[in-house]
Design a protein around this motif. Structure first.
Motif, PDB file in Angstrom:
ATOM      1  N   GLY A 121      37.429  41.056  53.401  1.00 11.43           N
ATOM      2  CA  GLY A 121      37.363  40.206  52.230  1.00 11.43           C
ATOM      3  C   GLY A 121      38.692  40.648  51.454  1.00 11.43           C
ATOM      4  O   GLY A 121      39.418  41.914  51.847  1.00 11.43           O
ATOM      5  N   GLY A 148      41.375  45.680  49.913  1.00 12.71           N
ATOM      6  CA  GLY A 148      40.812  44.844  50.808  1.00 12.71           C
ATOM      7  C   GLY A 148      39.609  45.329  51.726  1.00 12.71           C
ATOM      8  O   GLY A 148      39.589  46.593  51.706  1.00 12.71           O
ATOM      9  N   GLY A 149      39.139  44.631  52.692  1.00 10.66           N
ATOM     10  CA  GLY A 149      38.178  44.935  53.402  1.00 10.66           C
ATOM     11  C   GLY A 149      38.632  45.812  54.604  1.00 10.66           C
ATOM     12  O   GLY A 149      37.767  46.319  55.375  1.00 10.66           O
TER      13      GLY A 149
HETATM   14  C1  9D3 Z   1      34.662  44.353  42.055  1.00 10.33           C
HETATM   15  C2  9D3 Z   1      36.091  44.363  41.952  1.00 10.33           C
HETATM   16  N1  9D3 Z   1      36.581  42.848  41.845  1.00 10.33           N
HETATM   17  C3  9D3 Z   1      36.587  42.426  40.508  1.00 10.33           C
HETATM   18  C4  9D3 Z   1      37.125  41.034  40.019  1.00 10.33           C
HETATM   19  C5  9D3 Z   1      37.733  42.722  42.305  1.00 10.33           C
HETATM   20  C6  9D3 Z   1      37.807  43.135  43.709  1.00 10.33           C
HETATM   21  C7  9D3 Z   1      38.307  44.460  44.056  1.00 10.33           C
HETATM   22  C8  9D3 Z   1      38.486  44.853  45.523  1.00 10.33           C
HETATM   23  C9  9D3 Z   1      37.757  42.387  44.862  1.00 10.33           C
HETATM   24  C10 9D3 Z   1      37.760  42.605  46.178  1.00 10.33           C
HETATM   25  C11 9D3 Z   1      38.251  43.796  46.385  1.00 10.33           C
HETATM   26  C12 9D3 Z   1      38.579  44.458  47.636  1.00 10.33           C
HETATM   27  N2  9D3 Z   1      37.622  45.381  48.189  1.00 10.33           N
HETATM   28  C13 9D3 Z   1      36.957  44.914  49.448  1.00 10.33           C
HETATM   29  O1  9D3 Z   1      37.343  44.029  50.003  1.00 10.33           O
HETATM   30  C14 9D3 Z   1      35.770  45.801  49.907  1.00 10.33           C
HETATM   31  C15 9D3 Z   1      35.420  47.206  49.165  1.00 10.33           C
HETATM   32  C16 9D3 Z   1      35.778  47.926  48.256  1.00 10.33           C
HETATM   33  O2  9D3 Z   1      36.682  47.623  47.294  1.00 10.33           O
HETATM   34  N3  9D3 Z   1      35.164  48.794  47.830  1.00 10.33           N
HETATM   35  C17 9D3 Z   1      34.036  49.448  48.938  1.00 10.33           C
HETATM   36  N4  9D3 Z   1      33.729  48.654  49.897  1.00 10.33           N
HETATM   37  C18 9D3 Z   1      34.269  47.574  50.184  1.00 10.33           C
HETATM   38  S1  9D3 Z   1      34.153  46.779  51.516  1.00 10.33           S
HETATM   39  C19 9D3 Z   1      35.305  45.581  51.041  1.00 10.33           C
END
Ligand code: 9D3
Length: 250
Positions: A121, A148-149
């Motif tokens: 993601g 990101g992922g």
């Molecule tokens: C919960 C945060 N979101 C609020 C609008 C925004 C957001 C932040 C970071 C949406 C995507 C991301 C990207 N993070 C990942 O894709 C992700 C992730 C992480 O941020 N923390 C722990 N495990 C993972 S696995 C993928």
């Protein structure tokens, strides 16, 4: 042979990261194969657009479903629905902050698959139909915010690869590792006996095996209580250990 296919908008992120240690050896031995794929390769427009604005409004962009479904279908040779993918021994892992936590138990289940497709993601998120219809698993690596992922994909591939039979050398076995005991590892020391005024605990220098084992168990319990009270709460202590921990301070 377990095959990992990582779907990402940053395939270059993975250049070289799987070229070290156990993962490198597992690849060289033909136990696993790992490939990163550019999501933009499954777009059909001139600008290779993979994202769009969220319905309902809001800042930021959401990854569109079509390229992701097409990517999974071409990489698996199967219809993009979670139930049939799982039935065929494949797993499709959507990495997202909304996922369930990656645990040793989940890694162990993934290690038994024949193929693991990993969707990274980005942005504000991924169209929810990927989670609803395509992914067999939605996984987070912990309660902190990544960009990101992709870093999570590296963690997942590493944790799963070392559980593939034959990936660990004969000297170590995945069954008697730290988390299967429910406690953190005991502390280790090596030479020199004294380093910057700190001595190695005397009991470890004596060669009394039963004494060493008792000390290690108590040190592991103390360290677990301090750093992982959640694990310590489920630890089964003997009455003797309970007294020892209560009297020996910390
Ligand atoms: C919960 C945060 N979101 C609020 C609008 C925004 C957001 C932040 C970071 C949406 C995507 C991301 C990207 N993070 C990942 O894709 C992700 C992730 C992480 O941020 N923390 C722990 N495990 C993972 S696995 C993928």
């Amino acid at each position: 042979m377990l095959r990992f296919d990582i779907i990402t908008i940053f395939p270059d992120f993975f250049r070289g990261v799987f070229d070290f240690g156990i993962v490198r050896r597992a690849r060289a031995a033909g136990l696993v194969e790992i490939a990163a794929h550019d999501l933009r390769g499954w777009t059909h427009d001139r600008h290779k657009v993979v994202d769009d604005r969220p319905f309902g409004g809001g800042d930021g962009m959401v990854l569109k479903p079509e390229p992701i479904f097409e990517a999974v279908e071409s990489l698996t040779g199967q219809a993009g629905d979670a139930a049939s993918l799982r039935e065929s021994g494949r797993r499709v892992v959507l990495l997202s902050p909304q996922g369930r936590s990656l645990t040793q138990a989940l890694a162990s289940g993934l290690a038994k698959a024949e193929q693991v497709v990993v969707i990274c993601g980005r942005y504000e998120g991924v169209d929810e139909r990927v989670s609803e219809q395509l992914a067999t698993d939605e996984v987070s690596i912990g309660d902190y915010v990544l960009s990101g992922g992709e870093p999570a994909a590296v963690v997942l591939v590493d944790a799963v690869t070392r559980l593939v039979p034959g990936a660990l050398g004969s000297e170590t076995s995945a069954v008697n590792e730290s988390f299967s005991e429910g406690l953190l590892d005991f502390p280790n020391y090596t030479r020199p006996v004294e380093f910057r005024g700190r001595r190695v605990p005397e009991v470890l220098l004596g060669g009394h095996h039963a004494e060493v084992a008792r000390w290690r168990r108590r040190a592991a319990l103390r360290k677990t209580r301090r750093n992982r009270p959640d694990l310590f709460a489920d630890a089964e202590l003997t009455e003797e250990e309970r007294i020892a921990l209560d009297t020996e301070g910390e």
